[in-house]
Write an enzyme that holds these catalytic residues in place. Structure first.
Site, PDB file in Angstrom:
ATOM      1  N   ASP A  16      13.152   0.494 -10.219  1.00 14.34           N
ATOM      2  CA  ASP A  16      13.586   1.686  -9.490  1.00 14.34           C
ATOM      3  C   ASP A  16      13.400   1.503  -7.978  1.00 14.34           C
ATOM      4  O   ASP A  16      12.480   0.813  -7.543  1.00 14.34           O
ATOM      5  CB  ASP A  16      12.784   2.903  -9.989  1.00 14.34           C
ATOM      6  CG  ASP A  16      13.458   4.219  -9.647  1.00 14.34           C
ATOM      7  OD1 ASP A  16      14.632   4.206  -9.238  1.00 14.34           O
ATOM      8  OD2 ASP A  16      12.800   5.269  -9.795  1.00 14.34           O
ATOM      9  N   HIS A  33      21.602  -2.170  -4.991  1.00 17.02           N
ATOM     10  CA  HIS A  33      21.647  -2.712  -6.361  1.00 17.02           C
ATOM     11  C   HIS A  33      21.827  -4.230  -6.328  1.00 17.02           C
ATOM     12  O   HIS A  33      21.270  -4.953  -7.151  1.00 17.02           O
ATOM     13  CB  HIS A  33      22.779  -2.055  -7.161  1.00 17.02           C
ATOM     14  CG  HIS A  33      22.562  -0.582  -7.374  1.00 17.02           C
ATOM     15  ND1 HIS A  33      21.397  -0.086  -7.915  1.00 17.02           N
ATOM     16  CD2 HIS A  33      23.339   0.502  -7.099  1.00 17.02           C
ATOM     17  CE1 HIS A  33      21.479   1.243  -7.966  1.00 17.02           C
ATOM     18  NE2 HIS A  33      22.633   1.619  -7.479  1.00 17.02           N
ATOM     19  N   LEU A 127      12.013 -17.499 -23.303  1.00 20.50           N
ATOM     20  CA  LEU A 127      11.854 -16.068 -23.014  1.00 20.50           C
ATOM     21  C   LEU A 127      13.005 -15.263 -23.622  1.00 20.50           C
ATOM     22  O   LEU A 127      14.170 -15.653 -23.499  1.00 20.50           O
ATOM     23  CB  LEU A 127      11.863 -15.860 -21.484  1.00 20.50           C
ATOM     24  CG  LEU A 127      11.910 -14.410 -21.001  1.00 20.50           C
ATOM     25  CD1 LEU A 127      10.554 -13.732 -21.191  1.00 20.50           C
ATOM     26  CD2 LEU A 127      12.329 -14.336 -19.531  1.00 20.50           C
TER      27      LEU A 127
HETATM   28  C1  IPE Z   1      15.524   4.989 -14.303  1.00 23.00           C
HETATM   29  O1  IPE Z   1      15.641   5.247 -12.954  1.00 23.00           O
HETATM   30  C2  IPE Z   1      16.695   4.204 -14.784  1.00 23.00           C
HETATM   31  C3  IPE Z   1      16.766   2.826 -14.340  1.00 23.00           C
HETATM   32  C4  IPE Z   1      15.891   2.203 -13.599  1.00 23.00           C
HETATM   33  C5  IPE Z   1      17.927   2.099 -14.813  1.00 23.00           C
HETATM   34  P1  IPE Z   1      16.319   6.573 -12.379  1.00 23.00           P
HETATM   35  O2  IPE Z   1      16.300   6.432 -10.907  1.00 23.00           O
HETATM   36  O3  IPE Z   1      17.628   6.797 -13.019  1.00 23.00           O
HETATM   37  O4  IPE Z   1      15.322   7.705 -12.885  1.00 23.00           O
HETATM   38  P2  IPE Z   1      15.019   9.155 -12.304  1.00 23.00           P
HETATM   39  O5  IPE Z   1      16.326   9.860 -12.178  1.00 23.00           O
HETATM   40  O6  IPE Z   1      14.367   8.979 -10.965  1.00 23.00           O
HETATM   41  O7  IPE Z   1      14.082   9.767 -13.299  1.00 23.00           O
HETATM   42  C1  IPE Z   2      17.294   1.900  -9.802  1.00 23.38           C
HETATM   43  O1  IPE Z   2      17.428   2.238  -8.473  1.00 23.38           O
HETATM   44  C2  IPE Z   2      18.537   1.287 -10.385  1.00 23.38           C
HETATM   45  C3  IPE Z   2      19.313   2.171 -11.268  1.00 23.38           C
HETATM   46  C4  IPE Z   2      18.944   3.363 -11.658  1.00 23.38           C
HETATM   47  C5  IPE Z   2      20.603   1.665 -11.710  1.00 23.38           C
HETATM   48  P1  IPE Z   2      17.936   3.674  -8.019  1.00 23.38           P
HETATM   49  O2  IPE Z   2      19.401   3.588  -7.767  1.00 23.38           O
HETATM   50  O3  IPE Z   2      17.512   4.715  -8.972  1.00 23.38           O
HETATM   51  O4  IPE Z   2      17.175   3.831  -6.644  1.00 23.38           O
HETATM   52  P2  IPE Z   2      16.590   5.186  -6.026  1.00 23.38           P
HETATM   53  O5  IPE Z   2      15.662   5.765  -7.041  1.00 23.38           O
HETATM   54  O6  IPE Z   2      17.752   6.084  -5.756  1.00 23.38           O
HETATM   55  O7  IPE Z   2      15.888   4.737  -4.792  1.00 23.38           O
HETATM   56 MG    MG Z   3      15.878   5.893  -9.091  1.00 24.90          MG
END
Ligand code: IPE
Ligand code: IPE
Ligand code: MG
Length: 247
Positions: A16, A33, A127
């Site tokens: 995240d 990303h 792995l």
């Molecule tokens: C969880 O992160 C999903 C992934 C890392 C793929 P999100 O960014 O979607 O989660 P919330 O919305 O902060 O809970």
């Molecule tokens: C996690 O990073 C990746 C996915 C959920 C695909 P985010 O896109 O949720 O990044 P933040 O939380 O907005 O910083």
């Molecule tokens: Mg996120």
């Protein structure tokens, strides 16, 4: 030095913070990303080198469809890029790949890239790298219950006494023996300072050790990963019981 005998067998990672990383740099979210994918490549190789048997990363949740079409498509395009640039290195490292989630509704080029990734690494016994893609823990449990219902309904029609156990439900999860047969995660790491599960492996995480770091995913390094795994080796897991010396 990490005590190899105490290594987690299965590590899960909620990757995240890609969006915030991009925002800090005034870049579009998709660039975050892309940077996150670079971080992921390094962690896969680090996990493989450390002798970890199973690594599961949360790449796209069933709830992430709520994001803009531009962001969602950008993430799916990165899958194609990842396969094109990484497939050979994964094969060279004997990495076996599984997808946890339904991916047939992704764009055609992403589906084809994933199929190639799966078929090219199917025989590898190093792995096991599981990519949770269009994955949701609740969705997974609902699908398992549906599959179990079909099985038990047939048995009932044959006059067999029906019982439903935890093992029955586990069996039909993506991680279960009817699918990929992956043990429950010993350690789950979430980056970016958020401290929640967000629908990741909700059934399987019942006794996982949880670790959080403020590091945004694109900045997460193999060194920090190793430090967290080292910290895990000192955790005292009781699974509801008591340590031998306390008895
Ligand atoms: C969880 O992160 C999903 C992934 C890392 C793929 P999100 O960014 O979607 O989660 P919330 O919305 O902060 O809970
Ligand atoms: C996690 O990073 C990746 C996915 C959920 C695909 P985010 O896109 O949720 O990044 P933040 O939380 O907005 O910083
Ligand atoms: Mg996120």
């Amino acid at each position: 030095m990490i005590d190899k005998n105490k290594l987690p067998v299965h590590v899960g990672i909620i990757m995240d913070g890609n969006g915030r990383w991009a925002k800090q740099r005034m870049l579009p979210r998709v660039m975050g990303h892309n940077a996150g994918m670079e971080a992921m490549k390094k962690i896969v190789i680090a996990a493989s080198n450390m002798g970890i048997k199973h690594l599961t990363v949360y790449a796209f949740s069933t709830e992430n469809w709520k994001r803009s079409v531009e962001e969602v498509n950008g993430i799916f395009k990165l899958i194609v890029k990842y396969v094109n640039s990484e497939l050979q290195e994964l094969i060279d490292n004997n990495v076996h790949i599984n997808i946890l989630g339904e991916y047939d509704m992704l764009p055609q080029d992403s589906v084809e890239a994933i199929d190639k990734l799966l078929s090219s690494t199917a025989g590898d016994d190093g792995l096991t790298f599981n990519i949770a893609l269009n994955y949701g823990g609740r969705d997974e449990i609902v699908k398992a219950v549906r599959a179990l219902y079909e099985e038990k309904k047939n048995q009932e029609e044959q006059g067999v006494f029906i019982e439903i156990t935890e093992d029955d439900i586990s069996r039909y999860l993506y991680t279960g023996s009817a699918n990929h047969d992956i043990p429950d995660p010993d350690l789950i790491i979430r980056t970016s300072g958020e401290e929640r599960m967000s629908n990741f492996l909700v059934w399987q995480a019942a006794y996982s050790e949880l670790m959080f770091t403020d590091t945004l995913w694109p900045d997460f390094t193999a060194e920090e990963f190793e430090q967290m795994v080292e910290k895990f080796t000192h955790r005292n897991r009781r699974f509801g019981g008591r340590k031998e010396e306390d008895k």
